[in-house]
Write a protein that holds these residues in place. Structure first.
Motif, PDB file in Angstrom:
ATOM      1  N   UNK A  80     -48.167 -22.132  13.428  1.00 41.14           N
ATOM      2  CA  UNK A  80     -48.937 -20.950  13.166  1.00 41.14           C
ATOM      3  C   UNK A  80     -48.623 -20.141  11.967  1.00 41.14           C
ATOM      4  N   UNK A  81     -49.497 -19.996  11.094  1.00 40.35           N
ATOM      5  CA  UNK A  81     -49.213 -19.190   9.957  1.00 40.35           C
ATOM      6  C   UNK A  81     -49.722 -17.809   9.884  1.00 40.35           C
ATOM      7  N   UNK A  82     -48.697 -16.892   9.692  1.00 37.58           N
ATOM      8  CA  UNK A  82     -49.211 -15.417  10.008  1.00 37.58           C
ATOM      9  C   UNK A  82     -48.886 -14.694   8.549  1.00 37.58           C
ATOM     10  N   UNK A  83     -49.837 -13.853   8.124  1.00 32.90           N
ATOM     11  CA  UNK A  83     -49.644 -12.807   7.321  1.00 32.90           C
ATOM     12  C   UNK A  83     -49.061 -11.441   7.831  1.00 32.90           C
ATOM     13  N   UNK A  84     -47.817 -11.126   7.358  1.00 28.95           N
ATOM     14  CA  UNK A  84     -47.327 -10.033   7.749  1.00 28.95           C
ATOM     15  C   UNK A  84     -47.142  -8.664   6.766  1.00 28.95           C
ATOM     16  N   UNK A  85     -46.867  -7.549   7.205  1.00 32.53           N
ATOM     17  CA  UNK A  85     -46.747  -6.319   6.243  1.00 32.53           C
ATOM     18  C   UNK A  85     -45.864  -5.547   6.737  1.00 32.53           C
ATOM     19  N   UNK A  86     -44.912  -5.264   6.198  1.00 33.08           N
ATOM     20  CA  UNK A  86     -43.825  -4.224   6.800  1.00 33.08           C
ATOM     21  C   UNK A  86     -44.160  -3.074   6.421  1.00 33.08           C
ATOM     22  N   UNK A  87     -44.477  -2.001   7.436  1.00 32.01           N
ATOM     23  CA  UNK A  87     -45.231  -0.623   7.329  1.00 32.01           C
ATOM     24  C   UNK A  87     -44.061   0.285   6.920  1.00 32.01           C
ATOM     25  N   UNK A  88     -43.098  -0.017   7.056  1.00 30.95           N
ATOM     26  CA  UNK A  88     -42.180   1.081   6.929  1.00 30.95           C
ATOM     27  C   UNK A  88     -40.827   0.549   6.093  1.00 30.95           C
ATOM     28  N   UNK A  89     -39.887   1.220   5.668  1.00 28.01           N
ATOM     29  CA  UNK A  89     -38.682   0.903   4.824  1.00 28.01           C
ATOM     30  C   UNK A  89     -37.793  -0.043   5.606  1.00 28.01           C
TER      31      UNK A  89
END
Length: 116
Positions: free
Chosen positions: A5-14
């Motif tokens: 499984x390949x996922x794109x993630x994005x850290x929303x906070x610091x």
């Protein structure tokens, strides 16, 4: 059966509470990416509401229960005796890394100076 499984993630906070994301992230970056609309919690809430499994009353009750449980856990933890400073670096690694050993020496020196 193996699955990839390949996922794109994005850290929303610091990275942490001591991190200032504004030093490396433009103020409008999150808005430009449309991150708020795709936030997984907001999406789950909308999904549950559409199916009649979630409403404002349930959310208020659940948030209140969660706050009470968190407060009880915090109060219980704060009531316990603090561990000895000497144990701060225990159980981090089998053997202290050179950097942790340096930090431990610095902490010990600082504590000795403060206690003098």
């Amino acid at each position: 059966k193996p699955v990839f499984v390949e996922l794109m993630t994005y850290r929303l906070s610091s990275h942490s509470t001591s991190d200032d994301a504004s030093k490396y992230r433009a103020a409008d970056e999150l808005a430009a990416l449309g991150v708020a609309a795709r936030h997984p919690v907001a999406r789950l809430k909308a999904y549950l509401q559409e199916r009649g499994h979630w409403d404002d009353d349930l959310e208020e009750t659940t948030r209140g229960d969660a706050r009470a449980a968190a407060r009880a856990a915090l109060d219980g933890a704060e009531a316990k005796a603090r561990p000895a400073r000497a144990t701060l670096f225990d159980d981090v690694y089998h053997e202290l890394t050179p950097e942790l050993a340096r930090q431990k020496r610095a902490l010990d020196a600082h504590a000795a100076e403060a206690e003098a």
